[in-house]
Design a protein around this motif. Structure first.
Motif, PDB file in Angstrom:
ATOM      1  N   GLY A  90      -3.243   3.383   5.051  1.00 14.73           N
ATOM      2  CA  GLY A  90      -4.197   4.415   4.644  1.00 14.73           C
ATOM      3  C   GLY A  90      -5.044   4.073   3.441  1.00 14.73           C
ATOM      4  N   LEU A  91      -4.974   2.852   2.933  1.00 16.21           N
ATOM      5  CA  LEU A  91      -5.793   2.485   1.782  1.00 16.21           C
ATOM      6  C   LEU A  91      -7.056   1.757   2.222  1.00 16.21           C
ATOM      7  CD1 LEU A  91      -3.284   1.269  -0.955  1.00 16.21           C
ATOM      8  CD2 LEU A  91      -3.990   3.584  -0.349  1.00 16.21           C
ATOM      9  N   LYS A  92      -8.136   2.003   1.472  1.00 15.62           N
ATOM     10  CA  LYS A  92      -9.364   1.230   1.703  1.00 15.62           C
ATOM     11  C   LYS A  92      -9.132  -0.163   1.146  1.00 15.62           C
ATOM     12  CE  LYS A  92     -12.819   4.809   2.049  1.00 15.62           C
ATOM     13  NZ  LYS A  92     -14.029   5.405   1.474  1.00 15.62           N
ATOM     14  N   THR A  93      -8.857  -1.078   2.048  1.00 16.85           N
ATOM     15  CA  THR A  93      -8.461  -2.430   1.661  1.00 16.85           C
ATOM     16  C   THR A  93      -9.532  -3.413   2.105  1.00 16.85           C
ATOM     17  OG1 THR A  93      -6.215  -1.715   2.097  1.00 16.85           O
ATOM     18  CG2 THR A  93      -6.530  -4.055   1.765  1.00 16.85           C
TER      19      THR A  93
ATOM     20  N   SER B  99     -13.656   9.308   3.760  1.00 15.04           N
ATOM     21  CA  SER B  99     -12.242   9.215   3.361  1.00 15.04           C
ATOM     22  C   SER B  99     -11.467   8.310   4.313  1.00 15.04           C
ATOM     23  CB  SER B  99     -11.622  10.601   3.347  1.00 15.04           C
ATOM     24  OG  SER B  99     -11.661  11.132   4.646  1.00 15.04           O
ATOM     25  N   SER B 100     -10.297   7.903   3.878  1.00 14.86           N
ATOM     26  CA  SER B 100      -9.440   7.093   4.749  1.00 14.86           C
ATOM     27  C   SER B 100      -8.116   7.811   4.943  1.00 14.86           C
ATOM     28  CB  SER B 100      -9.212   5.715   4.142  1.00 14.86           C
ATOM     29  OG  SER B 100      -8.330   5.821   3.054  1.00 14.86           O
TER      30      SER B 100
ATOM     31  N   ALA C  77       0.822  -1.211   0.000  1.00 12.53           N
ATOM     32  CA  ALA C  77       0.000   0.000   0.000  1.00 12.53           C
ATOM     33  C   ALA C  77       0.853   1.257   0.000  1.00 12.53           C
ATOM     34  CB  ALA C  77      -0.928  -0.011   1.219  1.00 12.53           C
ATOM     35  N   LYS C  78       2.038   1.192   0.594  1.00 14.80           N
ATOM     36  CA  LYS C  78       2.890   2.378   0.679  1.00 14.80           C
ATOM     37  C   LYS C  78       4.336   1.984   0.397  1.00 14.80           C
ATOM     38  CE  LYS C  78       3.860   6.257   3.788  1.00 14.80           C
ATOM     39  NZ  LYS C  78       3.120   7.437   3.361  1.00 14.80           N
TER      40      LYS C  78
ATOM     41  N   GLY D 277     -14.715   3.409  -3.762  1.00 17.33           N
ATOM     42  CA  GLY D 277     -13.352   3.918  -3.592  1.00 17.33           C
ATOM     43  C   GLY D 277     -12.381   2.925  -2.993  1.00 17.33           C
ATOM     44  N   ALA D 278     -12.694   1.631  -3.050  1.00 14.13           N
ATOM     45  CA  ALA D 278     -11.735   0.634  -2.555  1.00 14.13           C
ATOM     46  C   ALA D 278     -10.465   0.710  -3.386  1.00 14.13           C
ATOM     47  CB  ALA D 278     -12.339  -0.761  -2.651  1.00 14.13           C
TER      48      ALA D 278
END
Lengths: 275, 248, 356
Positions: free
Chosen positions: C71-74, C193-194, B84-85, C20-21
């Protein structure tokens, strides 16, 4: 008389050892007994608690809120025992281990107490390792339902394996138990909660080339520094670190400032600085 | 108060003294790791994750963003984070139980997939937090609470060789090595390489660090040093099992 | 707005994308595998989407948490034995209040069971793991709902920071039918938001050290009470149900998911024959719409619980109606679908018995 006892201290101070001895001694004296150990995730360090109940009636539930006897062996565990103290509780604490300011935090709660300088008695007359047994001795004098003989026998039984390796432990522990009991018998109550004064440990040692500093607040007394020193300049001192175990001290006439002790120290408790 | 240069800047001050036992080799490894993080100046972009077992005692070890996970699951957590990062430097810190037993499948698959994380595994030849049970790394004949007569290899096999095994699986560009916490220079060098490999974006990095456990070995400091430096290194040779040319 | 021919699994992926995933981790298991495959296809086309096929469902769960922390919508998707394994990660999310979304398409159980259908993962999804079940579970019954609640689940998880589930089943997952797709914008749905939990923008207060281990019972107790209070605090905002024709009904059917859809069809048939039957369908199984159910069943003659499991749902209904003195019967068919005509027939039997 049924008794509820809470014992608190640092992991490694021997809280669970004296709890186990007390439990087995109570059983030997024909009492019902319940002992619940409680501690966190650490093998050493962290607050260690023991809930003990001694009664002539069955004891169905191992926990309780208020204790008749509240025993604390370390400054850090003072906060933990606060909730267990009622107006009838007798607080037994190691006044040579617990700082005066920490025990006085509980001034409002503590109505009756025995301040026993167990750590000092142990290190001056016996060995620092038996301070917990001295405390057990003090406690034994309060628990009339358990015979002193049973305490004595159980101490030796519990430590049998260790005594087998180090026979001198037998006398040391026996004396510690007796000294504790005698201390309690001759104890004159006072209003003043005495305790350890702030440390005045010498931290830094110097020669013309090197400044060697130790940090008692980090040192755990593992002795890796002593073993790593190529010129054997480091030994254990009489003064103690935050765990209450001996701290290293350096002979600056020998120290060459190589820094091996500093590197091997897992706790960041030694700093060597070349001038 | 005298300054303490023996205290990594990346160590969190408020959680010290740390929670490890006196003479613990794992805490020495963590000091070495702290100093390398300082040297590389990566504390502000590093995420540190710890497993269960004694490694969980490090959940507040560092002044570095940290996640304490479940037993064996530190590798997937960091694999997900890194995906993800990608700009983050991810450290998955675990014991021999987490990496070689309950979470072995994750380590193997991360090596196979060449996930660009740095995995650090402490080998102290036993399960320490639970009080000295047999681990995949327990030496033949070594006593443990669950092997009271010593590890019998005919019944429970011989100790696992993690780095050697992973080197077989891992892709080119992986860095895989074994060191020992008490050889400070070697330990720091290999930790540095295992992190540099990730910083350079090359691939999977793994080091096993041999470590002392005096409390559960029932040894004093000298015996602990002897056992780890002599007995353990005989079974677990130090070295680099896979090293990209650029790191050599 | 757009009408497309989609399977439930396809609708889930479309819904996830619409909401928004950004990342999916998972391990193949029937009947959810197409979610994994479809997302892999999407990620292959769009470099902003992340995808990881893991070695097992534990890894899927924990790498999902890794993505969330960054920080991602996972999200992930699983079923049956995979659902069992993933609970390892999901209790961690519950303990640490991390938002996660997992799509569960129930298959027959216990054990490997069938790869087809059931409603047997209700207990596991609502209360799985060594915790208290502080999680949000939407029970859906057809591909359209899978699309709608995919969107909703991401918003709920990230707004309230508890694990959210869309509990579907193999029938809904595999059914190919028309689904109305839409963007959040055209429906004026806010997109929550995430933000990263670790390595976030603001590091002014030092490092963030997150844990799920505690030293003393009291520490953990305090934390859990705080979590519970937070959960109870937003329950009224998220609780959802469908109340269908219960006004004036003598019999109230209580069912969820796919069976509730079947029951609705049955009620339309029964209504046309002037039978007084209604349906109460909880959409959120956790938190459960207990107050509404209680008021709906007042003065009814009979409650009929219908489920494709052996009492998991009946127990939930009973618990939420504790103290009510209304007769209750149940139709329980573990691992088996229940068709509308069968429900019609059974309800008629009940009516006959009831009215002598």
């Amino acid at each position: 008389m049924p008794a509820k006892i809470i014992i608190a201290g640092e992991g490694g101070q021997g809280v669970q050892t004296i709890a186990k001895i007390l439990t087995k001694a109570a059983k030997k004296s024909g009492k019902n007994v319940s002992y619940l150990p409680s501690f966190g995730v650490e093998q050493r360090g962290g607050v260690s608690l023991a809930y003990i109940q001694v009664s002539s009636r069955p004891i169905p539930y191992p926990r309780f809120s208020k204790a008749d006897f509240v025993v604390t062996l370390s400054s850090r565990s003072c906060e933990t025992i606060k909730n267990f103290i009622s107006d009838n509780s007798l607080v037994i604490y190691d006044s040579a281990e617990i700082y005066e300011k920490d025990i006085n935090e509980l001034k409002a709660e503590i109505k009756r107490f025995v301040a026993v300088p167990a750590k000092n008695i142990a290190s001056e007359k016996l060995s620092t390792k038996v301070a917990n047994i001295i405390i057990l001795g003090v406690l034994s004098a309060q628990l009339k339902d358990i015979s002193f003989q049973d305490f004595q026998d159980t101490v030796l039984m519990e430590l049998a394996a260790k005594i087998k390796i180090k026979p001198e432990l037998k006398e040391l522990n026996n004396s510690a138990l007796q000294m504790g009991a005698e201390f309690a018998q001759n104890y004159e109550s006072s209003d003043h909660l005495t305790g350890k004064s702030p440390d005045e440990t010498v931290r830094s040692f110097e020669n013309d080339k090197v400044k060697w500093t130790r940090f008692p607040e980090y040192c755990k007394g593992c002795s890796l520094c002593i073993l790593s020193c190529p010129v054997k300049a480091i030994t254990f001192a009489k003064d103690l670190n935050f765990l209450g175990t001996p701290m290293p001290i350096v002979d600056m006439e020998k120290c060459i400032g190589c820094g091996k002790c500093m590197q091997i120290c897992p706790d960041g408790a030694i700093n060597v600085e070349k001038k | 108060m005298a300054e303490n240069n023996n205290f990594p800047k990346s160590w969190k001050k408020s959680s010290k003294p740390h929670k490890f036992c006196p003479g613990c080799g794992q805490s020495l490894a963590l000091k070495n790791l702290g100093f390398v993080i300082d040297e590389l100046q990566i504390a502000d972009k590093t995420v540190y994750a710890c497993d269960i077992g004694c490694s969980l005692l490090t959940w507040d070890m560092f002044e570095i963003d940290t996640i304490q996970t479940h037993h064996g699951r530190v590798v997937p957590t960091m694999v997900g984070f890194k995906l993800a990062k990608p700009s983050a430097i991810t450290i998955a810190f675990m014991g021999d139980g987490g990496g070689y037993a309950i979470g072995a499948q994750h380590l193997i698959n991360a090596a196979m997939r060449d996930d660009p994380i740095t995995a650090i595994l402490i080998n102290n030849a036993n399960y320490a937090m639970t009080g000295g049970q047999m681990a995949p790394t327990t030496l033949v004949g070594q006593k443990a609470t669950t092997a009271p007569n010593g590890r019998d290899w005919q019944k429970v096999g011989k100790p696992i060789h993690g780095p050697e095994m992973l080197a077989e699986i891992a892709q080119e560009g992986s860095y895989i090595a074994r060191t020992i916490s008490t050889d400070i220079a070697d330990c720091k060098t290999k930790i540095r390489k295992a992190l540099q490999n990730q910083i350079d974006g090359r691939g999977f990095s793994f080091i096993e660090i041999i470590s002392m456990c005096p409390v559960n070995w029932h040894t004093d400091a000298l015996q602990s040093l002897d056992f780890s430096e002599k007995e353990m290194t005989k079974v677990y040779p130090l070295g680099e099992f896979k090293c990209p040319q650029k790191l050599a | 707005m757009n009408k497309e021919l989609l399977t439930g699994n396809q609708a889930i992926v479309k819904g996830a994308l619409a909401s928004g995933a950004q990342m999916m981790t998972g391990y193949p298991i029937t009947p959810t595998t197409e979610i994994l495959e479809n997302w892999a296809e999407e990620a292959a086309k769009n470099s902003n989407l992340n995808f990881l096929q893991t070695e097992d469902e534990m890894s899927a769960g924990f790498s999902m948490i890794g993505g969330v922390l960054a920080g991602l919508k996972t999200f992930s998707a699983t079923a049956g034995p995979g659902n069992v394994l993933m609970q390892d990660a999901l209790v961690m999310a519950e303990s640490m209040r991390l938002p996660t979304v997992v799509f569960i398409n129930q298959r027959g159980g216990p054990s490997t069971g069938t790869v087809i259908y059931s409603q047997q993962e209700l207990n596991l999804t609502c209360f799985g793991g060594n915790g208290e079940g502080l999680r949000i579970v939407y029970s859906v019954g057809n591909p359209q709902e899978m699309y709608d609640y995919a969107i909703k689940a991401f918003n709920t998880a990230w707004r309230y920071r508890f694990p959210a589930f869309v509990l579907g089943d193999g029938y809904s997952a595999k059914t190919l039918t028309e689904v109305e797709t839409y963007s959040l914008e055209e429906r004026k749905i806010e997109r929550v938001s995430s933000a990263p939990y670790l390595l976030g923008e603001d590091n002014s207060s030092g490092s963030v050290n997150l844990r799920n281990t505690y030293n003393l019972e009291t520490e953990l107790n305090t934390l859990l009470m705080k979590h519970k209070m937070a959960f109870d605090g937003f329950t009224s905002e998220i609780v959802e149900f469908d109340d269908y024709q219960t006004l004036g009904a003598e019999i109230v059917i209580v069912a969820h998911g796919n069976i509730a859809i079947s029951a609705k069809c049955a009620i339309d048939i029964l209504k046309s024959e002037d039978e007084k039957v209604g349906l109460f369908r909880p959409i959120t199984l956790n938190p459960f719409p207990s107050e509404t159910l209680r008021s709906v069943v007042q003065k009814k003659k009979l409650i009929v619980v219908i489920e494709s499991s052996l009492g998991q749902f009946e127990r939930m209904v009973k618990e939420n109606l504790y103290g009510e003195n209304i007769p209750m019967v149940a139709i329980k068919k573990p691992a088996l679908g229940i068709n509308p005509d069968e429900i019609v027939e059974r309800v008629k039997d009940f009516l006959k018995e009831m009215n002598g």
